[in-house]
Design a protein around this motif. Structure first.
Motif, PDB file in Angstrom:
ATOM      1  N   ALA A 184       0.839  -1.204   0.000  1.00  0.00           N
ATOM      2  CA  ALA A 184       0.000   0.000   0.000  1.00  0.00           C
ATOM      3  C   ALA A 184       0.871   1.250   0.000  1.00  0.00           C
ATOM      4  CB  ALA A 184      -0.928  -0.001   1.210  1.00  0.00           C
ATOM      5  N   ARG A 185       1.933   1.210   0.771  1.00  0.00           N
ATOM      6  CA  ARG A 185       2.870   2.339   0.797  1.00  0.00           C
ATOM      7  C   ARG A 185       3.516   2.532  -0.572  1.00  0.00           C
ATOM      8  NH1 ARG A 185       8.304   2.798   1.338  1.00  0.00           N
ATOM      9  NH2 ARG A 185       9.104   4.726   2.285  1.00  0.00           N
ATOM     10  N   GLU A 186       3.942   1.449  -1.184  1.00  0.00           N
ATOM     11  CA  GLU A 186       4.618   1.532  -2.487  1.00  0.00           C
ATOM     12  C   GLU A 186       3.688   2.066  -3.569  1.00  0.00           C
ATOM     13  OE1 GLU A 186       6.075  -2.378  -3.187  1.00  0.00           O
ATOM     14  OE2 GLU A 186       7.668  -2.243  -1.678  1.00  0.00           O
ATOM     15  N   GLU A 187       2.423   1.619  -3.566  1.00  0.00           N
ATOM     16  CA  GLU A 187       1.487   2.087  -4.584  1.00  0.00           C
ATOM     17  C   GLU A 187       1.144   3.557  -4.372  1.00  0.00           C
ATOM     18  OE1 GLU A 187       0.871   0.200  -7.232  1.00  0.00           O
ATOM     19  OE2 GLU A 187       2.259  -1.150  -6.185  1.00  0.00           O
ATOM     20  N   THR A 188       1.066   3.981  -3.109  1.00  0.00           N
ATOM     21  CA  THR A 188       0.825   5.397  -2.822  1.00  0.00           C
ATOM     22  C   THR A 188       1.984   6.239  -3.327  1.00  0.00           C
ATOM     23  OG1 THR A 188      -0.475   4.841  -0.849  1.00  0.00           O
ATOM     24  CG2 THR A 188       0.352   7.093  -1.019  1.00  0.00           C
ATOM     25  N   LEU A 189       3.193   5.754  -3.107  1.00  0.00           N
ATOM     26  CA  LEU A 189       4.377   6.472  -3.579  1.00  0.00           C
ATOM     27  C   LEU A 189       4.391   6.581  -5.105  1.00  0.00           C
ATOM     28  CD1 LEU A 189       7.220   5.163  -1.235  1.00  0.00           C
ATOM     29  CD2 LEU A 189       6.304   7.491  -1.355  1.00  0.00           C
ATOM     30  N   LYS A 190       3.915   5.548  -5.784  1.00  0.00           N
ATOM     31  CA  LYS A 190       3.862   5.590  -7.251  1.00  0.00           C
ATOM     32  C   LYS A 190       2.930   6.717  -7.710  1.00  0.00           C
ATOM     33  CE  LYS A 190       4.797   0.638  -7.949  1.00  0.00           C
ATOM     34  NZ  LYS A 190       4.200  -0.661  -8.364  1.00  0.00           N
ATOM     35  N   ILE A 191       1.787   6.830  -7.047  1.00  0.00           N
ATOM     36  CA  ILE A 191       0.843   7.900  -7.385  1.00  0.00           C
ATOM     37  C   ILE A 191       1.510   9.258  -7.219  1.00  0.00           C
ATOM     38  CG2 ILE A 191      -1.297   9.059  -6.672  1.00  0.00           C
ATOM     39  CD1 ILE A 191      -2.351   6.278  -5.823  1.00  0.00           C
ATOM     40  N   LEU A 192       2.169   9.440  -6.076  1.00  0.00           N
ATOM     41  CA  LEU A 192       2.746  10.738  -5.764  1.00  0.00           C
ATOM     42  C   LEU A 192       4.000  11.029  -6.580  1.00  0.00           C
ATOM     43  CD1 LEU A 192       2.160  10.682  -1.912  1.00  0.00           C
ATOM     44  CD2 LEU A 192       0.799  11.803  -3.679  1.00  0.00           C
ATOM     45  N   GLU A 193       4.710   9.998  -7.002  1.00  0.00           N
ATOM     46  CA  GLU A 193       5.875  10.197  -7.872  1.00  0.00           C
ATOM     47  C   GLU A 193       5.444  10.729  -9.237  1.00  0.00           C
ATOM     48  OE1 GLU A 193       7.795   6.419  -7.863  1.00  0.00           O
ATOM     49  OE2 GLU A 193       8.630   6.678  -5.853  1.00  0.00           O
ATOM     50  N   VAL A 194       4.338  10.189  -9.761  1.00  0.00           N
ATOM     51  CA  VAL A 194       3.807  10.692 -11.032  1.00  0.00           C
ATOM     52  C   VAL A 194       3.412  12.161 -10.886  1.00  0.00           C
ATOM     53  CG1 VAL A 194       1.883  10.543 -12.658  1.00  0.00           C
ATOM     54  CG2 VAL A 194       3.030   8.458 -11.890  1.00  0.00           C
ATOM     55  N   VAL A 195       2.760  12.475  -9.771  1.00  0.00           N
ATOM     56  CA  VAL A 195       2.336  13.847  -9.524  1.00  0.00           C
ATOM     57  C   VAL A 195       3.554  14.777  -9.488  1.00  0.00           C
ATOM     58  CG1 VAL A 195       1.309  15.400  -7.826  1.00  0.00           C
ATOM     59  CG2 VAL A 195       0.231  13.192  -8.305  1.00  0.00           C
ATOM     60  N   GLU A 196       4.603  14.357  -8.784  1.00  0.00           N
ATOM     61  CA  GLU A 196       5.804  15.193  -8.676  1.00  0.00           C
ATOM     62  C   GLU A 196       6.455  15.392 -10.052  1.00  0.00           C
ATOM     63  OE1 GLU A 196       9.943  15.647  -6.116  1.00  0.00           O
ATOM     64  OE2 GLU A 196       8.716  13.830  -5.900  1.00  0.00           O
ATOM     65  N   GLU A 197       6.527  14.326 -10.837  1.00  0.00           N
ATOM     66  CA  GLU A 197       7.110  14.427 -12.178  1.00  0.00           C
ATOM     67  C   GLU A 197       6.332  15.409 -13.049  1.00  0.00           C
ATOM     68  OE1 GLU A 197       7.070  10.445 -13.619  1.00  0.00           O
ATOM     69  OE2 GLU A 197       8.699   9.774 -12.307  1.00  0.00           O
ATOM     70  N   ASP A 198       4.986  15.357 -12.944  1.00  0.00           N
ATOM     71  CA  ASP A 198       4.165  16.268 -13.747  1.00  0.00           C
ATOM     72  C   ASP A 198       4.313  17.712 -13.295  1.00  0.00           C
ATOM     73  OD1 ASP A 198       3.335  14.192 -15.285  1.00  0.00           O
ATOM     74  OD2 ASP A 198       1.195  14.409 -14.887  1.00  0.00           O
ATOM     75  N   ILE A 199       4.432  17.925 -11.992  1.00  0.00           N
ATOM     76  CA  ILE A 199       4.649  19.294 -11.497  1.00  0.00           C
ATOM     77  C   ILE A 199       5.921  19.881 -12.106  1.00  0.00           C
ATOM     78  CG2 ILE A 199       5.216  20.700  -9.477  1.00  0.00           C
ATOM     79  CD1 ILE A 199       3.511  18.773  -7.799  1.00  0.00           C
ATOM     80  N   LYS A 200       6.982  19.101 -12.062  1.00  0.00           N
ATOM     81  CA  LYS A 200       8.265  19.600 -12.561  1.00  0.00           C
ATOM     82  C   LYS A 200       8.272  19.741 -14.077  1.00  0.00           C
ATOM     83  CE  LYS A 200      10.858  17.788  -8.624  1.00  0.00           C
ATOM     84  NZ  LYS A 200      11.849  16.811  -8.129  1.00  0.00           N
ATOM     85  N   GLU A 201       7.619  18.817 -14.766  1.00  0.00           N
ATOM     86  CA  GLU A 201       7.598  18.866 -16.224  1.00  0.00           C
ATOM     87  C   GLU A 201       6.715  19.992 -16.746  1.00  0.00           C
ATOM     88  OE1 GLU A 201       8.372  18.188 -20.120  1.00  0.00           O
ATOM     89  OE2 GLU A 201       9.397  17.274 -18.400  1.00  0.00           O
ATOM     90  N   MET A 202       5.519  20.123 -16.166  1.00  0.00           N
ATOM     91  CA  MET A 202       4.554  21.094 -16.666  1.00  0.00           C
ATOM     92  C   MET A 202       4.845  22.516 -16.237  1.00  0.00           C
ATOM     93  SD  MET A 202       0.993  18.946 -16.370  1.00  0.00           S
ATOM     94  CE  MET A 202       0.796  17.376 -17.245  1.00  0.00           C
ATOM     95  N   SER A 203       5.741  22.685 -15.261  1.00  0.00           N
ATOM     96  CA  SER A 203       6.053  24.031 -14.775  1.00  0.00           C
ATOM     97  C   SER A 203       7.297  24.606 -15.440  1.00  0.00           C
ATOM     98  CB  SER A 203       6.240  24.019 -13.255  1.00  0.00           C
ATOM     99  OG  SER A 203       7.337  23.166 -12.889  1.00  0.00           O
ATOM    100  N   LYS A 204       7.859  23.871 -16.404  1.00  0.00           N
ATOM    101  CA  LYS A 204       9.070  24.371 -17.074  1.00  0.00           C
ATOM    102  C   LYS A 204       8.736  25.599 -17.941  1.00  0.00           C
ATOM    103  CE  LYS A 204      11.578  20.000 -17.305  1.00  0.00           C
ATOM    104  NZ  LYS A 204      12.105  18.931 -18.198  1.00  0.00           N
TER     105      LYS A 204
END
Length: 240
Positions: free
Chosen positions: A220-240
């Motif tokens: 459950a922890r690992e799957e939650t981290l996967k969700i939040l990792e995608v979110v973090e990647e999109d924040i950094k990518e879309m804010s360029k």
């Protein structure tokens, strides 16, 4: 209009704005002005609807807010009762964020979400009941239905995570999310004007549910981290 009828303060009608939030604040003001104590009964739903000139769904949304904060409870066939004193100063957590820099705000709130949601997923996996699973799956099915129809989901995603929080059987998780909800929603509604923000995280909500079903806290922890990792990647990518 007089402020009181006898010794009972009036609940005033509301102008057209954010109804649910105004009802929440009006109820908090009423509790404070009427000097209600733990164990006292709140006005009936129909009385609140008439006094505030709002519909049943708005009243119930405000009641759910107070229930999530652990300050009232509804007793079947009896009414709604105050569990703890409440005022307008205690129903919202004033979060201070630099609204001029969206990227930084999103990354800051993400850090908070990572800590709370990973722990909530792990606790939910250990403590969930059959009833909890039914509710989580119902919210997940609705999230998936909306996502497949529109390509994105908002309130449905929040409802899914709230159901996971409820499955922890620790009211503090839900209370924390409820207090931060307004600020989170303010910044997480289509950030960068992108409907596809965090869309890649969608499949991991189902795998998170599967981990909770299996009572596998680490998964459950690992799957939650996967969700939040995608979110973090999109924040950094879309804010360029």
């Amino acid at each position: 209009m007089k402020a009181h009828v006898g010794d009972t303060p009036l609940i005033r009608p509301l102008p057209a704005m954010d109804r649910a939030r105004q009802v929440t604040e009006a109820l908090a003001h009423y509790v404070e002005a009427a000097k209600l104590k733990a164990g006292d009964r709140l006005p009936a739903e129909r009385e609140l609807m008439a006094a505030l000139a709002v519909g049943r769904s708005t009243i119930r949304e405000a009641i759910r807010h107070f229930q999530a904060l652990g300050v009232i409870e509804t007793r079947m066939g009896s009414g709604t009762y105050l569990l703890k004193p409440v005022s307008k100063a205690t129903i919202h957590m004033p979060l201070s964020l630099d609204t001029a820099h969206l990227r930084d705000v999103l990354l800051q709130t993400l850090e908070v979400r990572r800590g709370i949601e990973c722990e909530a997923g792990m606790v939910a996996a250990r403590r969930r009941t059959a009833g909890d699973l039914a509710v989580i799956e119902e919210k997940l099915d609705e999230m998936e239905r909306v996502h497949q129809a529109k390509g994105t989901s908002g309130p449905e995603d929040l409802a899914f995570h709230m159901a996971v929080y409820d499955a922890t059987h620790n009211p503090l998780f839900g209370q924390l999310l409820e207090q931060m909800r307004e600020t989170f929603e303010r910044f997480w509604t289509h950030p960068f004007d992108r409907e596809d923000f965090a869309r890649r995280s969608f499949p991991f909500h189902r795998t998170l549910f599967n981990a909770i079903v299996a009572q596998d806290a680490e998964a459950a922890r690992e799957e939650t981290l996967k969700i939040l990792e995608v979110v973090e990647e999109d924040i950094k990518e879309m804010s360029k």
